[in-house]
Motif scaffolding. Sequence first.
Motif, PDB file in Angstrom:
ATOM      1  N   GLU A 142      61.117 -39.952 141.473  1.00  0.00           N
ATOM      2  CA  GLU A 142      61.279 -40.657 142.748  1.00  0.00           C
ATOM      3  C   GLU A 142      61.716 -42.087 142.488  1.00  0.00           C
ATOM      4  OE1 GLU A 142      57.759 -40.374 145.154  1.00  0.00           O
ATOM      5  OE2 GLU A 142      57.688 -38.201 144.912  1.00  0.00           O
ATOM      6  N   VAL A 143      62.610 -42.574 143.322  1.00  0.00           N
ATOM      7  CA  VAL A 143      63.058 -43.971 143.195  1.00  0.00           C
ATOM      8  C   VAL A 143      63.129 -44.615 144.569  1.00  0.00           C
ATOM      9  CG1 VAL A 143      64.373 -43.819 141.025  1.00  0.00           C
ATOM     10  CG2 VAL A 143      65.494 -43.214 143.177  1.00  0.00           C
ATOM     11  N   GLU A 144      62.876 -45.923 144.561  1.00  0.00           N
ATOM     12  CA  GLU A 144      63.041 -46.692 145.796  1.00  0.00           C
ATOM     13  C   GLU A 144      64.280 -47.548 145.604  1.00  0.00           C
ATOM     14  OE1 GLU A 144      59.226 -48.465 146.868  1.00  0.00           O
ATOM     15  OE2 GLU A 144      60.451 -50.002 147.856  1.00  0.00           O
ATOM     16  N   LEU A 145      65.149 -47.532 146.603  1.00  0.00           N
ATOM     17  CA  LEU A 145      66.452 -48.190 146.455  1.00  0.00           C
ATOM     18  C   LEU A 145      66.680 -49.281 147.497  1.00  0.00           C
ATOM     19  CD1 LEU A 145      67.560 -46.102 144.427  1.00  0.00           C
ATOM     20  CD2 LEU A 145      69.554 -45.974 145.849  1.00  0.00           C
ATOM     21  N   ARG A 146      67.452 -50.280 147.079  1.00  0.00           N
ATOM     22  CA  ARG A 146      67.942 -51.287 148.031  1.00  0.00           C
ATOM     23  C   ARG A 146      69.463 -51.307 147.894  1.00  0.00           C
ATOM     24  NH1 ARG A 146      65.310 -56.520 146.623  1.00  0.00           N
ATOM     25  NH2 ARG A 146      66.712 -56.516 144.838  1.00  0.00           N
ATOM     26  N   TRP A 147      70.171 -51.346 149.008  1.00  0.00           N
ATOM     27  CA  TRP A 147      71.630 -51.424 148.957  1.00  0.00           C
ATOM     28  C   TRP A 147      72.159 -52.051 150.239  1.00  0.00           C
ATOM     29  CZ3 TRP A 147      69.093 -46.973 150.416  1.00  0.00           C
ATOM     30  CH2 TRP A 147      69.521 -46.322 151.566  1.00  0.00           C
ATOM     31  N   ILE A 148      73.444 -52.392 150.215  1.00  0.00           N
ATOM     32  CA  ILE A 148      74.126 -52.902 151.406  1.00  0.00           C
ATOM     33  C   ILE A 148      74.974 -51.760 151.971  1.00  0.00           C
ATOM     34  CG2 ILE A 148      75.747 -54.668 152.298  1.00  0.00           C
ATOM     35  CD1 ILE A 148      73.241 -55.923 151.061  1.00  0.00           C
ATOM     36  N   GLY A 149      74.892 -51.554 153.263  1.00  0.00           N
ATOM     37  CA  GLY A 149      75.705 -50.519 153.913  1.00  0.00           C
ATOM     38  C   GLY A 149      77.045 -51.086 154.347  1.00  0.00           C
ATOM     39  N   LEU A 150      77.932 -50.213 154.791  1.00  0.00           N
ATOM     40  CA  LEU A 150      79.245 -50.677 155.263  1.00  0.00           C
ATOM     41  C   LEU A 150      79.111 -51.515 156.538  1.00  0.00           C
ATOM     42  CD1 LEU A 150      81.624 -47.637 154.642  1.00  0.00           C
ATOM     43  CD2 LEU A 150      81.426 -49.761 153.327  1.00  0.00           C
ATOM     44  N   ASP A 151      77.906 -51.441 157.165  1.00  0.00           N
ATOM     45  CA  ASP A 151      77.613 -52.307 158.325  1.00  0.00           C
ATOM     46  C   ASP A 151      77.251 -53.726 157.886  1.00  0.00           C
ATOM     47  OD1 ASP A 151      75.217 -51.752 157.087  1.00  0.00           O
ATOM     48  OD2 ASP A 151      74.251 -50.806 158.812  1.00  0.00           O
ATOM     49  N   GLY A 152      77.179 -53.965 156.572  1.00  0.00           N
ATOM     50  CA  GLY A 152      76.837 -55.292 156.045  1.00  0.00           C
ATOM     51  C   GLY A 152      75.331 -55.538 156.002  1.00  0.00           C
ATOM     52  N   GLU A 153      74.540 -54.546 156.479  1.00  0.00           N
ATOM     53  CA  GLU A 153      73.075 -54.703 156.526  1.00  0.00           C
ATOM     54  C   GLU A 153      72.439 -54.236 155.218  1.00  0.00           C
ATOM     55  OE1 GLU A 153      71.266 -55.902 159.176  1.00  0.00           O
ATOM     56  OE2 GLU A 153      73.217 -56.348 160.098  1.00  0.00           O
TER      57      GLU A 153
END
Length: 172
Positions: free
Chosen positions: A109-120
């Motif tokens: 299991e992993v917890e992820l942070r990323w930026i979406g194409l919505d910029g959020e």
Amino acid sequence: MKRPILIHPDPRLKKVCAPVPEITDDLRRLASDMLETMYDAPGIGLAAPQVGVLSRLIVLDCVKAEGEAPRPLVMVNPEVVAASEETRVYEEGCLSIPEQYAEVTRPSEVELRWIGLDGEEHHEGFGGLWATCVQHEIDHLDGKLFIDHLGAMRRQLITRKMIKFKREQARA
Ligand code: K1U
Ligand code: ZN
């Protein structure tokens, strides 16, 4: 538009990719092309370096069950912020290493942070095939292939097969 997928060995698959500084129309077009390329392959994930773009962008959709709605995810600058101690072994493949499979052990299991194409900014935990796939894709952004998780002998054997595969493809 479908884009050609680079086949190992290729120096572009060994590079650490640069963070994406801003969401532009070019980036949206690239993400859309990558999803089309991934679904067409078919595959469950694709990283920008596999289409020759050395930027930190991945796409994935691990919905496999028939009749289930697709869930295409586009992740800009994805980061693993936490990983489980528990691991899972999965027989991985790679669109840049066709017809070769090997068991790879990764956190289950992993917890992820990323930026979406919505910029959020997005945060989400993933398990099962999603966790395996997203770690495989983030490895691509760091110039790492699933065969880099194997012993040297197995890695060399697969690399030699790929050199032969590319030679035969060039002749055909
Ligand atoms: O990054 C890639 O090369 C795509 C790769 C992702 C991946 C597969 C298995 C484990 C981890 C990551 C693939 O999609 S290979 C093709 C594949 O696994 C598949 C294709 C069709 C249906 C189901 C799986
Ligand atoms: Zn791959």
